[in-house]
Design a protein around this motif. Structure first.
Motif, mmCIF file in Angstrom:
data_model
loop_
_atom_site.group_PDB
_atom_site.id
_atom_site.type_symbol
_atom_site.label_atom_id
_atom_site.label_comp_id
_atom_site.label_asym_id
_atom_site.label_seq_id
_atom_site.Cartn_x
_atom_site.Cartn_y
_atom_site.Cartn_z
ATOM 1 N N LEU A 283 0.826 -1.207 0.000
ATOM 2 C CA LEU A 283 0.000 0.000 0.000
ATOM 3 C C LEU A 283 0.859 1.256 0.000
ATOM 4 O O LEU A 283 0.574 2.209 -0.725
ATOM 5 C CB LEU A 283 -0.928 0.000 1.214
ATOM 6 N N ALA A 284 1.907 1.268 0.799
ATOM 7 C CA ALA A 284 2.774 2.452 0.869
ATOM 8 C C ALA A 284 3.420 2.723 -0.481
ATOM 9 O O ALA A 284 3.530 3.884 -0.907
ATOM 10 C CB ALA A 284 3.843 2.251 1.941
ATOM 11 N N ARG A 285 3.832 1.670 -1.175
ATOM 12 C CA ARG A 285 4.459 1.854 -2.490
ATOM 13 C C ARG A 285 3.445 2.398 -3.494
ATOM 14 O O ARG A 285 3.752 3.330 -4.266
ATOM 15 C CB ARG A 285 5.035 0.522 -2.990
ATOM 16 N N ARG A 286 2.245 1.846 -3.482
ATOM 17 C CA ARG A 286 1.216 2.303 -4.418
ATOM 18 C C ARG A 286 0.798 3.739 -4.115
ATOM 19 O O ARG A 286 0.560 4.535 -5.026
ATOM 20 C CB ARG A 286 0.008 1.365 -4.352
ATOM 21 N N ALA A 287 0.704 4.062 -2.818
ATOM 22 C CA ALA A 287 0.334 5.431 -2.438
ATOM 23 C C ALA A 287 1.405 6.420 -2.891
ATOM 24 O O ALA A 287 1.088 7.521 -3.396
ATOM 25 C CB ALA A 287 0.135 5.523 -0.929
ATOM 26 N N GLU A 288 2.653 6.048 -2.735
ATOM 27 C CA GLU A 288 3.737 6.943 -3.157
ATOM 28 C C GLU A 288 3.714 7.158 -4.664
ATOM 29 O O GLU A 288 3.936 8.280 -5.149
ATOM 30 C CB GLU A 288 5.081 6.348 -2.726
ATOM 31 N N GLU A 289 3.430 6.100 -5.417
ATOM 32 C CA GLU A 289 3.345 6.222 -6.881
ATOM 33 C C GLU A 289 2.244 7.191 -7.299
ATOM 34 O O GLU A 289 2.364 7.868 -8.325
ATOM 35 C CB GLU A 289 3.071 4.842 -7.485
ATOM 36 N N ARG A 290 1.188 7.285 -6.475
ATOM 37 C CA ARG A 290 0.058 8.157 -6.801
ATOM 38 C C ARG A 290 0.112 9.466 -6.029
ATOM 39 O O ARG A 290 -0.849 10.234 -6.029
ATOM 40 C CB ARG A 290 -1.246 7.415 -6.511
ATOM 41 N N ASP A 291 1.251 9.705 -5.373
ATOM 42 C CA ASP A 291 1.470 10.952 -4.639
ATOM 43 C C ASP A 291 0.413 11.154 -3.550
ATOM 44 O O ASP A 291 -0.070 12.267 -3.332
ATOM 45 C CB ASP A 291 1.476 12.144 -5.614
#
Length: 535
Positions: free
Chosen positions: A423-431
């Motif tokens: 989740l943290a990686r996906r959230a970072e990708e979507r700012d």
């Protein structure tokens, strides 16, 4: 963070109002067997009614009426069920406080207890002859013992992890002779060691080496290596040979003799263990003047008390008769009966393609722990060993535990952990960033999947204490599987990063995932397996 303390205090006050005095800590608060009966339940009316000369259900109703008149924090209703159970229904706010408590504590302090502060325990969970590889049963006991040690540490105890090296006696001479024979291309002597590993190791042995000393070190190295690969390490390696040379055996015999616990009969020296609930007395020194294994074992356990107030031995299935005799000896030496425990571990059977995995080609007489680790991986081997109680026989389906499917409990738990990290990686990708928890309105977390996950997370502190007290690391495995199931259900039904999602809901769910990361991480650490961030 534990809402049960609030409920106990409220019940104690209600009991006092009913002219019944009961200490808060004696009031039981449990989850109802039927979830439809509420969040928490107490049998306090049943437990106190007879002593108070009251009807249990009538007393329960009186307590419920008093509590409903001034409801404790988070409580929405108090009801009476059955013969006199007091059931509580709570608002989701108590679970929101659980989330806050978990994230504030973090992985270092969440589910940590202080009940063992000031106490120490010595856990011996592998005892082996340095004459060959460890078998799969040793691997199971190592996984169990190390996780039990982690539970004790989590509960505040000072822990010593112990390995007893049985490096003395005829078996060592036979092992050395077997190596020497194989070194020159000959067969081992009668009663020697015939596994292929003996031939392999003999070719490594230098011509000038003493076969017994070299072989002992080589076997020990092999055992240490496979245990380390399973994340099982030790604080103290006790050598039977060094013990015998130290004079500790003679000193222990002198203490037992001075205490009047030793006598001579039929040319042998006996210990009066029958006076301490053993079914018969035991021989310490045989008629030929040689000590039995029991005497040095007594001396060894006497030494272990310098490393722990409580001694726990994890032994194989053929050691049931050992328990009472060693307990008797420890009591003779002045230790309390409850300061010594023996946990009996059962053996392991491996199945592949529906058939039992046959004996090791290298060892010849067993399935090696190393072979299992190489076959399924260290994490899978270790967590699989911890799926059930140590005192039950275990059958491991190799095909199942290597499959990447929801049918595989190991994959199921580790995949859940990888999901929370994703989740943290996906959230970072979507700012998308995580807001400070103080700025997040957790009252939006009302979906049944959210509340179920929070309830599971709230249980881990109790599970840790209960698993330690019951000597049952598999209870942590059960919790981890329940947490994984709750997380997978939440993940399926509760979107987190969807564009049209309310921002407060998004933030609440992101913090819920963070709390789950902490909880799963703690449980996997207690089980001694890795917490993969991707799979």
């Amino acid at each position: 963070m534990d809402v049960r303390q609030h409920l106990r205090s409220a019940l104690a006050a209600a009991l006092f109002g009913a002219e019944i005095d009961m200490p808060r800590e004696q009031i039981a608060i449990e989850r109802p067997a039927n979830p439809s009966h509420g969040d928490w339940s107490s049998n306090v009316a049943l437990a106190t009614a007879k002593r108070a000369g009251r009807n249990p259900r009538e007393l329960a109703q009186e307590l419920a009426d008093a509590l409903n008149a001034e409801p404790p924090r988070h409580v929405t209703a108090v009801e009476v069920a059955g013969a006199g159970f007091v059931n509580f229904r709570l608002a989701p706010t108590w679970l929101h406080e659980v989330l806050v408590g978990i994230t504030e504590a973090g992985a270092e302090d969440f589910a940590r207890s202080a009940i063992g502060t000031g106490s120490s325990v010595d856990i011996e969970y592998v005892s082996a002859n340095p004459t060959g590889p460890l078998h799969a049963g040793h691997g199971r006991w190592a996984a169990y013992g190390d996780s039990l040690a982690r539970l004790f540490e989590r509960c505040g105890f000072e822990v010593t992890r112990e390995f007893y090296v049985n490096d003395r006696g005829e078996q060592m001479s036979l092992f050395g002779a077997s190596l020497a024979a194989r070194r020159t291309g000959q067969d081992p002597p009668e009663g020697g060691y015939f596994g292929e590993y003996v031939t392999e190791w003999a070719q490594e042995m230098p011509d000038t080496a003493d076969p017994v000393d070299w072989g002992s070190q080589r076997a020990h190295l092999d055992q240490v290596e496979v245990l380390a690969s399973m994340n099982a390490e030790f604080d103290h390696w006790a050598s039977e040979n060094r013990l015998a040379q130290s004079g500790a055996v003679e000193a222990t015999l002198a203490v037992l003799t001075e205490g009047g616990h030793v006598y001579e009969s039929e040319g042998a020296t006996w210990l009066r263990t029958s006076e301490f609930d053993d079914n018969q007395d035991r021989v310490l020194i045989k008629s030929d003047g040689q000590p039995t294994y029991f005497l040095p074992d007594i001396a060894y356990h006497q030494q272990k008390y310098s490393r722990g107030d409580l001694l726990i031995d994890i032994l194989g299935a053929d050691h049931h008769g050992y328990v009472k005799r060693m307990s008797a000896a420890m009591q003779m030496l002045g230790h309390s009966a409850d300061s010594y425990e023996v946990l009996i571990g059962q053996h392991v059977t491996l199945v592949r393609d529906g058939e039992e995995v046959r004996l090791s080609k290298r060892a010849g007489t067993m399935v090696e722990a190393r072979e299992l680790v190489e076959l399924v991986g260290a994490d899978v081997a270790r967590l699989t060993f911890l799926l059930q109680s140590i005192d039950t026989t275990q059958t491991i389906d190799v095909d199942l535990v290597v499959a990447e499917s929801s049918e595989n409990p190991v994959y199921y738990v580790q995949y859940a952990n990888a999901r929370v990290h994703s989740l943290a990686r996906r959230a970072e990708e979507r700012d998308i960033s995580l807001s400070p928890l103080a700025d997040v309105d957790l009252s939006v977390l009302t979906h049944q999947r959210e509340l179920t996950l929070l309830r599971v997370l709230s249980e881990l502190p109790e599970v840790v204490e209960r698993a330690m007290q019951a000597r049952a690391p598999h209870q942590v495995t059960t919790w981890a599987r329940e947490c994984a199931a709750a997380l997978h259900g939440f993940w399926h039904d509760c979107p987190i990063l969807r564009d049209d999602l309310d921002e407060q809901v998004r933030q609440g769910r992101m913090w819920l995932v963070e709390a789950t990361r902490i909880g799963l991480g703690v449980s996997l650490d207690l089980l001694g397996v890795s917490a993969p961030e991707s799979m």
